[in-house]
Design a protein around this motif. Structure first.
Motif, PDB file in Angstrom:
ATOM      1  N   GLU A 181      67.591  41.659 -59.350  1.00 46.29           N
ATOM      2  CA  GLU A 181      67.551  40.534 -58.405  1.00 46.29           C
ATOM      3  C   GLU A 181      66.391  39.622 -58.777  1.00 46.29           C
ATOM      4  O   GLU A 181      65.451  40.042 -59.449  1.00 46.29           O
ATOM      5  N   GLU A 188      66.433  49.049 -49.401  1.00 46.89           N
ATOM      6  CA  GLU A 188      65.950  49.301 -50.761  1.00 46.89           C
ATOM      7  C   GLU A 188      64.724  48.442 -51.064  1.00 46.89           C
ATOM      8  O   GLU A 188      63.712  48.936 -51.580  1.00 46.89           O
ATOM      9  N   ARG A 236      64.248  38.930 -48.855  1.00 44.34           N
ATOM     10  CA  ARG A 236      64.851  40.136 -48.301  1.00 44.34           C
ATOM     11  C   ARG A 236      63.801  41.000 -47.594  1.00 44.34           C
ATOM     12  O   ARG A 236      64.036  41.508 -46.494  1.00 44.34           O
ATOM     13  N   ARG A 253      70.654  46.938 -49.056  1.00 42.40           N
ATOM     14  CA  ARG A 253      69.828  46.147 -49.979  1.00 42.40           C
ATOM     15  C   ARG A 253      68.464  45.829 -49.368  1.00 42.40           C
ATOM     16  O   ARG A 253      67.441  45.847 -50.061  1.00 42.40           O
ATOM     17  N   THR A 263      65.853  46.089 -60.050  1.00 37.12           N
ATOM     18  CA  THR A 263      67.089  45.814 -59.308  1.00 37.12           C
ATOM     19  C   THR A 263      67.995  44.775 -59.939  1.00 37.12           C
ATOM     20  O   THR A 263      69.168  44.686 -59.607  1.00 37.12           O
TER      21      THR A 263
END
Length: 99
Positions: free
Chosen positions: A71, A50, A79, A47, A69
């Protein structure tokens, strides 16, 4: 205005061993930096990798990344930040006496 097709271009080749050696060293350094970058990317979890690749590889904004995504933008920002931190530690040259 001169026609570009009628211009003559000449090339000069100068044999400079120091310049050739420097170019070879620079190429080797760039290759090793690329290898370190790939190794650092490979060390990230899926993740995080990505998110890094979408942000820095594809140049996407967080809003577009979130749409793609599923998210939240804040989760993606965190992230990417954490992935950058990990990659900096992995890529940074080790200094003598530092651990």
């Amino acid at each position: 205005m001169a026609n570009r097709g009628n211009r003559r271009w000449t090339q000069r080749f100068i044999r400079d061993e120091r310049a050739i050696d420097h170019a070879a060293e620079s190429a080797a350094t760039e290759e090793s930096k690329g290898d370190a970058l790939y190794a650092a990317l490979a060390a990230l979890d899926e993740r995080s990798r990505e998110a890094m690749l979408l942000k820095h590889g594809e140049g996407m904004g967080y809003k577009d990344m979130a749409r793609l995504t599923g998210e939240s933008e804040s989760a993606l920002k965190m992230r990417v930040k954490r992935a950058r931190d990990v990659m900096r530690r992995l890529i940074a040259p080790t200094r003598v006496g530092e651990r």
